[in-house]
Scaffold this active site. Structure first.
Site, short mmCIF file in Angstrom:
data_model
loop_
_atom_site.label_atom_id
_atom_site.label_comp_id
_atom_site.label_asym_id
_atom_site.label_seq_id
_atom_site.Cartn_x
_atom_site.Cartn_y
_atom_site.Cartn_z
N VAL A 187 10.53 5.39 9.10
CA VAL A 187 9.85 6.52 9.04
C VAL A 187 8.08 6.29 8.10
O VAL A 187 7.89 5.21 8.02
CB VAL A 187 10.17 7.01 7.69
CG1 VAL A 187 11.55 7.60 7.75
CG2 VAL A 187 10.40 5.98 6.62
N GLU A 206 7.70 3.39 -5.67
CA GLU A 206 7.77 2.44 -4.51
C GLU A 206 8.01 3.21 -3.88
O GLU A 206 8.36 4.19 -3.99
CB GLU A 206 8.87 1.19 -4.50
CG GLU A 206 8.75 0.87 -3.09
CD GLU A 206 7.90 -0.34 -2.92
OE1 GLU A 206 7.08 0.38 -2.10
OE2 GLU A 206 8.23 -1.60 -1.79
N ASP A 207 7.57 3.68 -1.81
CA ASP A 207 7.87 4.12 -1.16
C ASP A 207 9.19 4.50 -0.88
O ASP A 207 10.05 5.17 -0.47
CB ASP A 207 6.78 4.19 0.07
CG ASP A 207 6.79 2.36 0.70
OD1 ASP A 207 7.58 2.12 0.13
OD2 ASP A 207 5.71 2.19 0.88
N ASP A 246 13.71 -0.55 1.70
CA ASP A 246 15.49 -0.95 2.67
C ASP A 246 16.21 -2.45 2.40
O ASP A 246 16.85 -2.51 2.60
CB ASP A 246 13.70 -0.82 3.93
CG ASP A 246 14.11 -1.15 5.32
OD1 ASP A 246 14.58 -0.09 5.95
OD2 ASP A 246 13.21 -2.07 5.84
N LYS A 290 1.25 -1.57 -0.17
CA LYS A 290 0.16 -0.10 0.13
C LYS A 290 0.75 1.10 0.11
O LYS A 290 -0.16 2.39 -0.44
CB LYS A 290 -0.96 -0.03 1.29
CG LYS A 290 -1.98 -1.24 1.30
CD LYS A 290 -2.96 -0.87 2.61
CE LYS A 290 -3.49 -2.20 3.05
NZ LYS A 290 -3.93 -2.21 4.17
N LYS A 298 16.87 3.84 1.50
CA LYS A 298 18.14 3.37 3.18
C LYS A 298 18.89 2.94 2.66
O LYS A 298 18.49 1.31 3.07
CB LYS A 298 16.63 2.88 4.05
CG LYS A 298 15.93 3.39 4.90
CD LYS A 298 15.79 2.86 6.56
CE LYS A 298 14.14 2.48 6.55
NZ LYS A 298 13.54 1.76 6.93
N ARG A 305 -0.48 6.64 7.24
CA ARG A 305 0.20 6.94 5.79
C ARG A 305 -0.80 8.35 5.61
O ARG A 305 -0.34 8.83 4.47
CB ARG A 305 -0.78 5.78 5.02
CG ARG A 305 -0.26 4.60 5.56
CD ARG A 305 -1.41 3.70 4.96
NE ARG A 305 -1.49 2.09 5.61
CZ ARG A 305 -0.44 1.64 5.14
NH1 ARG A 305 1.04 1.53 4.38
NH2 ARG A 305 -0.18 -0.13 5.21
P1 IMP Z 1 12.12 -4.04 2.07
O1 IMP Z 1 12.67 -4.16 2.86
O2 IMP Z 1 12.74 -3.08 0.88
O3 IMP Z 1 11.61 -4.80 1.15
O4 IMP Z 1 10.93 -3.37 2.49
C1 IMP Z 1 9.59 -3.76 2.31
C2 IMP Z 1 8.62 -2.26 2.48
O5 IMP Z 1 8.95 -2.35 4.16
C3 IMP Z 1 8.33 -1.13 1.76
O6 IMP Z 1 7.81 -1.75 0.81
C4 IMP Z 1 7.63 -0.28 2.49
O7 IMP Z 1 6.39 -0.25 3.01
C5 IMP Z 1 7.66 -0.42 4.59
N1 IMP Z 1 9.05 -0.30 5.31
C6 IMP Z 1 10.76 -0.43 4.91
N2 IMP Z 1 10.80 -0.07 5.54
C7 IMP Z 1 10.09 1.00 5.86
C8 IMP Z 1 9.73 2.42 6.82
O8 IMP Z 1 10.82 3.23 7.87
N3 IMP Z 1 8.29 2.54 7.21
C9 IMP Z 1 7.18 2.63 6.88
N4 IMP Z 1 7.81 1.27 6.27
C10 IMP Z 1 8.29 1.01 5.63
MG MG Z 2 6.37 -0.72 -0.32
#
Ligand code: IMP
Ligand code: MG
Length: 184
Positions: free
Chosen positions: A161, A107-108, A111, A51, A139, A173
């Site tokens: 964040v 993508e948002d 991480d 989302k 990040k 959100r």
């Molecule tokens: P990934 O660890 O790169 O697979 O990230 C997965 C998802 O975790 C991202 O698309 C975000 O939706 C969520 N996410 C990662 N870091 C944060 C954060 O600092 N705040 C809120 N959601 C996060």
């Molecule tokens: Mg996401």
């Protein structure tokens, strides 16, 4: 923020604004113009990863001046809190046959990199004309798998964040900015 929102979103958990509305707007305009130039005359599909990216997608597509379509995927990798579950589930897939599109994944935040490396692998296998990843935030200090987005509007430090689409336990959100969340 009114009284109803205050009940659900404890604002004392918001440490500070990390990226302001103005900064987000300015960068989004710049990227929208860049995409409009780069994809002129080409079939373009923006794929929002739900989302977290729904607000970024909504603002970004309105800064794009060429025809484009939008599609949605839902990839879940986080439990209800601030820690990653480590695995990625595709709970909603695209309707479009992407072999006829230049695809931009919107993508948002990147991480650990797990979500996008899985999504990119999956979409690349469907032979789009081209495939790129644009993320609002990156990040890089948190990376667990080798993944680099094609474009990150903002690089953020290793903090949790919220806001502008990103949540903590589904709240926050709707904040119009990105803020550092107090995980303690
Ligand atoms: P990934 O660890 O790169 O697979 O990230 C997965 C998802 O975790 C991202 O698309 C975000 O939706 C969520 N996410 C990662 N870091 C944060 C954060 O600092 N705040 C809120 N959601 C996060
Ligand atoms: Mg996401």
């Amino acid at each position: 923020m009114d009284a109803v929102s205050l009940k659900c979103q404890k604002l004392d958990k918001i440490k500070r604004i990390l990226i302001s509305e103005e900064e987000i707007r300015a960068k989004t305009k710049e990227i929208g113009a860049l995409i409009s130039r780069e994809y002129q005359g080409k079939p373009l599909l923006l794929v929002s990863i739900l989302k977290g990216s729904f607000i970024f997608l909504a603002d970004l597509c309105r800064e794009i001046s060429i025809p484009c379509e939008v599609g949605f995927m839902c990839a879940e990798s986080y439990y209800n809190g601030t820690a990653s579950s480590g695995s990625v589930n595709i709970v909603l897939d695209l309707k479009q046959d992407i072999s006829e599109y230049n695809v931009i994944i919107v993508e948002d935040i990147v991480d650990s990199g797990r979500t996008l490396s899985e999504v990119v692998k999956m979409l690349a296998g469907r032979n789009p004309i081209s495939l790129k990843v644009y993320t609002l935030m990156d990040k890089p200090e948190r990376r667990e798998v080798d993944f680099k987005p094609d474009y990150a509007l903002f690089t953020v430090p290793d903090l949790f964040v919220v806001g502008y689409g990103l949540d903590c336990g589904e709240y926050y959100r709707n904040l119009p900015y990105v803020a550092e969340y107090d995980c303690s």
